[in-house]
Write a protein that holds these residues in place. Structure first.
Motif, PDB file in Angstrom:
ATOM      1  N   LEU A 122      48.634  48.013  44.474  1.00  0.00           N
ATOM      2  CA  LEU A 122      47.213  47.842  44.558  1.00  0.00           C
ATOM      3  C   LEU A 122      46.642  48.242  43.197  1.00  0.00           C
ATOM      4  CD1 LEU A 122      44.762  46.786  45.988  1.00  0.00           C
ATOM      5  CD2 LEU A 122      44.208  49.128  46.888  1.00  0.00           C
ATOM      6  N   THR A 123      46.711  49.328  42.630  1.00  0.00           N
ATOM      7  CA  THR A 123      46.092  49.807  41.175  1.00  0.00           C
ATOM      8  C   THR A 123      46.872  48.662  40.166  1.00  0.00           C
ATOM      9  OG1 THR A 123      46.482  52.021  41.954  1.00  0.00           O
ATOM     10  CG2 THR A 123      46.106  51.513  39.510  1.00  0.00           C
ATOM     11  N   GLN A 124      47.988  48.201  40.238  1.00  0.00           N
ATOM     12  CA  GLN A 124      48.343  47.203  39.313  1.00  0.00           C
ATOM     13  C   GLN A 124      47.485  46.105  39.464  1.00  0.00           C
ATOM     14  OE1 GLN A 124      52.631  47.096  39.499  1.00  0.00           O
ATOM     15  NE2 GLN A 124      52.817  49.096  38.602  1.00  0.00           N
ATOM     16  N   LEU A 125      47.396  45.572  40.579  1.00  0.00           N
ATOM     17  CA  LEU A 125      46.553  44.480  41.065  1.00  0.00           C
ATOM     18  C   LEU A 125      45.317  44.477  40.327  1.00  0.00           C
ATOM     19  CD1 LEU A 125      46.868  41.475  42.092  1.00  0.00           C
ATOM     20  CD2 LEU A 125      46.368  42.598  44.302  1.00  0.00           C
ATOM     21  N   LEU A 126      44.518  45.657  40.619  1.00  0.00           N
ATOM     22  CA  LEU A 126      43.233  45.686  40.323  1.00  0.00           C
ATOM     23  C   LEU A 126      43.086  45.869  38.804  1.00  0.00           C
ATOM     24  CD1 LEU A 126      41.981  48.297  42.975  1.00  0.00           C
ATOM     25  CD2 LEU A 126      41.493  45.898  42.772  1.00  0.00           C
ATOM     26  N   MET A 127      44.057  46.642  38.146  1.00  0.00           N
ATOM     27  CA  MET A 127      44.109  46.436  36.576  1.00  0.00           C
ATOM     28  C   MET A 127      44.250  45.129  36.151  1.00  0.00           C
ATOM     29  SD  MET A 127      43.339  49.410  35.973  1.00  0.00           S
ATOM     30  CE  MET A 127      43.584  49.239  34.144  1.00  0.00           C
ATOM     31  N   LEU A 128      44.965  44.580  36.761  1.00  0.00           N
ATOM     32  CA  LEU A 128      45.141  42.910  36.154  1.00  0.00           C
ATOM     33  C   LEU A 128      43.877  42.080  36.246  1.00  0.00           C
ATOM     34  CD1 LEU A 128      46.938  40.563  35.605  1.00  0.00           C
ATOM     35  CD2 LEU A 128      47.204  40.005  37.921  1.00  0.00           C
ATOM     36  N   GLY A 129      42.944  42.539  37.474  1.00  0.00           N
ATOM     37  CA  GLY A 129      41.598  42.112  37.390  1.00  0.00           C
ATOM     38  C   GLY A 129      40.647  42.453  36.238  1.00  0.00           C
ATOM     39  N   VAL A 160      28.678  39.338  30.938  1.00  0.00           N
ATOM     40  CA  VAL A 160      29.554  40.696  31.227  1.00  0.00           C
ATOM     41  C   VAL A 160      28.705  41.210  32.615  1.00  0.00           C
ATOM     42  CG1 VAL A 160      29.620  42.955  30.391  1.00  0.00           C
ATOM     43  CG2 VAL A 160      29.774  41.164  28.939  1.00  0.00           C
ATOM     44  N   GLN A 161      27.577  41.058  32.770  1.00  0.00           N
ATOM     45  CA  GLN A 161      27.017  41.756  34.054  1.00  0.00           C
ATOM     46  C   GLN A 161      27.675  40.963  35.091  1.00  0.00           C
ATOM     47  OE1 GLN A 161      25.188  44.262  34.404  1.00  0.00           O
ATOM     48  NE2 GLN A 161      25.376  44.009  36.650  1.00  0.00           N
ATOM     49  N   LYS A 162      27.760  39.408  35.087  1.00  0.00           N
ATOM     50  CA  LYS A 162      28.312  38.540  36.319  1.00  0.00           C
ATOM     51  C   LYS A 162      29.959  38.998  36.297  1.00  0.00           C
ATOM     52  CE  LYS A 162      25.215  34.845  35.799  1.00  0.00           C
ATOM     53  NZ  LYS A 162      24.836  33.531  35.446  1.00  0.00           N
ATOM     54  N   LEU A 163      30.481  39.163  35.244  1.00  0.00           N
ATOM     55  CA  LEU A 163      31.993  39.623  35.406  1.00  0.00           C
ATOM     56  C   LEU A 163      31.998  40.651  35.966  1.00  0.00           C
ATOM     57  CD1 LEU A 163      33.424  38.312  31.938  1.00  0.00           C
ATOM     58  CD2 LEU A 163      33.806  37.346  33.994  1.00  0.00           C
ATOM     59  N   LYS A 164      31.244  41.905  35.829  1.00  0.00           N
ATOM     60  CA  LYS A 164      31.435  43.111  36.205  1.00  0.00           C
ATOM     61  C   LYS A 164      31.176  42.914  37.920  1.00  0.00           C
ATOM     62  CE  LYS A 164      30.249  46.023  32.400  1.00  0.00           C
ATOM     63  NZ  LYS A 164      29.549  46.880  31.876  1.00  0.00           N
ATOM     64  N   SER A 165      30.150  42.027  38.194  1.00  0.00           N
ATOM     65  CA  SER A 165      29.661  41.945  39.719  1.00  0.00           C
ATOM     66  C   SER A 165      31.052  41.182  40.387  1.00  0.00           C
ATOM     67  CB  SER A 165      28.499  40.965  39.801  1.00  0.00           C
ATOM     68  OG  SER A 165      28.383  40.738  41.266  1.00  0.00           O
ATOM     69  N   GLU A 166      31.409  40.266  39.798  1.00  0.00           N
ATOM     70  CA  GLU A 166      32.708  39.400  40.338  1.00  0.00           C
ATOM     71  C   GLU A 166      33.667  40.447  40.373  1.00  0.00           C
ATOM     72  OE1 GLU A 166      32.904  36.415  41.784  1.00  0.00           O
ATOM     73  OE2 GLU A 166      30.429  36.458  41.447  1.00  0.00           O
ATOM     74  N   GLN A 167      34.097  41.267  39.455  1.00  0.00           N
ATOM     75  CA  GLN A 167      35.282  42.118  39.204  1.00  0.00           C
ATOM     76  C   GLN A 167      35.000  42.970  40.882  1.00  0.00           C
ATOM     77  OE1 GLN A 167      35.682  44.408  35.923  1.00  0.00           O
ATOM     78  NE2 GLN A 167      37.067  46.056  37.007  1.00  0.00           N
ATOM     79  N   GLY A 168      33.847  43.457  41.014  1.00  0.00           N
ATOM     80  CA  GLY A 168      33.681  44.220  42.259  1.00  0.00           C
ATOM     81  C   GLY A 168      34.159  43.297  43.397  1.00  0.00           C
ATOM     82  N   ASN A 169      33.525  42.442  43.633  1.00  0.00           N
ATOM     83  CA  ASN A 169      34.287  41.264  44.577  1.00  0.00           C
ATOM     84  C   ASN A 169      35.471  41.177  44.849  1.00  0.00           C
ATOM     85  OD1 ASN A 169      31.292  41.186  45.090  1.00  0.00           O
ATOM     86  ND2 ASN A 169      30.940  39.422  44.340  1.00  0.00           N
ATOM     87  N   PHE A 170      35.870  40.835  43.337  1.00  0.00           N
ATOM     88  CA  PHE A 170      37.676  40.688  43.519  1.00  0.00           C
ATOM     89  C   PHE A 170      38.138  41.867  44.003  1.00  0.00           C
ATOM     90  CE2 PHE A 170      41.546  41.374  41.206  1.00  0.00           C
ATOM     91  CZ  PHE A 170      42.155  40.421  41.703  1.00  0.00           C
ATOM     92  N   GLU A 171      37.904  42.965  43.739  1.00  0.00           N
ATOM     93  CA  GLU A 171      38.508  44.297  44.456  1.00  0.00           C
ATOM     94  C   GLU A 171      38.191  44.438  45.491  1.00  0.00           C
ATOM     95  OE1 GLU A 171      36.810  47.630  42.184  1.00  0.00           O
ATOM     96  OE2 GLU A 171      37.828  47.047  40.077  1.00  0.00           O
ATOM     97  N   THR A 172      37.156  44.198  46.169  1.00  0.00           N
ATOM     98  CA  THR A 172      36.917  44.317  47.532  1.00  0.00           C
ATOM     99  C   THR A 172      37.734  43.079  48.310  1.00  0.00           C
ATOM    100  OG1 THR A 172      34.706  45.029  47.290  1.00  0.00           O
ATOM    101  CG2 THR A 172      35.088  44.086  49.407  1.00  0.00           C
ATOM    102  N   THR A 173      37.735  41.999  47.905  1.00  0.00           N
ATOM    103  CA  THR A 173      38.509  41.114  48.563  1.00  0.00           C
ATOM    104  C   THR A 173      40.186  41.177  48.567  1.00  0.00           C
ATOM    105  OG1 THR A 173      36.897  39.289  47.767  1.00  0.00           O
ATOM    106  CG2 THR A 173      39.131  38.437  48.258  1.00  0.00           C
ATOM    107  N   GLN A 227      41.378  44.277  48.471  1.00  0.00           N
ATOM    108  CA  GLN A 227      41.554  45.383  49.211  1.00  0.00           C
ATOM    109  C   GLN A 227      41.521  44.981  50.985  1.00  0.00           C
ATOM    110  OE1 GLN A 227      38.467  48.182  48.430  1.00  0.00           O
ATOM    111  NE2 GLN A 227      39.619  49.069  46.701  1.00  0.00           N
ATOM    112  N   ARG A 228      40.857  43.794  51.109  1.00  0.00           N
ATOM    113  CA  ARG A 228      40.879  43.352  52.560  1.00  0.00           C
ATOM    114  C   ARG A 228      42.149  42.609  52.691  1.00  0.00           C
ATOM    115  NH1 ARG A 228      37.459  39.278  52.261  1.00  0.00           N
ATOM    116  NH2 ARG A 228      35.632  40.511  51.328  1.00  0.00           N
ATOM    117  N   GLN A 229      42.434  41.704  51.658  1.00  0.00           N
ATOM    118  CA  GLN A 229      43.454  40.946  51.899  1.00  0.00           C
ATOM    119  C   GLN A 229      45.003  41.822  51.990  1.00  0.00           C
ATOM    120  OE1 GLN A 229      43.725  37.955  48.730  1.00  0.00           O
ATOM    121  NE2 GLN A 229      42.086  36.681  49.518  1.00  0.00           N
ATOM    122  N   LEU A 230      44.797  43.021  51.230  1.00  0.00           N
ATOM    123  CA  LEU A 230      46.064  43.812  51.267  1.00  0.00           C
ATOM    124  C   LEU A 230      46.154  44.387  52.698  1.00  0.00           C
ATOM    125  CD1 LEU A 230      48.410  45.263  49.949  1.00  0.00           C
ATOM    126  CD2 LEU A 230      46.966  46.716  48.908  1.00  0.00           C
TER     127      LEU A 230
END
Length: 107
Positions: free
Chosen positions: A7-14, A51-64, A66-69
């Motif tokens: 999971l950490t590696q996947l999030l780092m990829l994001g 940058v603000q949108k990317l940071k927001s999307e990154q949070g959404n990506f991480e949440t998504t 985690q849910r999928q995992l």
């Protein structure tokens, strides 16, 4: 397989992807400023918004992710920590009951 490591590696990829996109957009905005198609203030505003949108999307990506995992682990039958804790408690109770019965038999 260490699920936390995966999971950490996947999030780092994001995070890496987000950084790469930000770098490329900065290059494009610098080029537009250089060509006179965008003034520096506009370029900075566009970069800040992006940058603000990317940071927001990154949070959404991480949440998504985690849910999928979590769903994947559930689908393949990996028990949740709460289920494991409940089973350990049941085993402890059963072991106590067995010991109590054994002690009664040996009296």
């Amino acid at each position: 397989m260490d699920n936390n490591n995966w999971l950490t590696q996947l999030l780092m990829l994001g995070v890496g992807t987000t950084s790469l996109v930000a770098e490329k957009v900065k290059e494009v905005s610098d080029e537009l400023v250089k060509d006179g198609k965008l003034n520096p203030d506009q370029a900075k505003e566009v970069m800040d918004d992006l940058v603000q949108k990317l940071k927001s999307e990154q949070g959404n990506f991480e949440t998504t992710m985690q849910r999928q995992l979590r769903n994947l682990l559930q689908d393949i039958g990996v028990p949740r920590q709460s289920e494991m804790d409940e089973l350990r408690g049941r085993i402890d109770r059963l072991e106590r009951q067995v010991r109590d019965l054994e002690n009664r038999l040996w009296r």
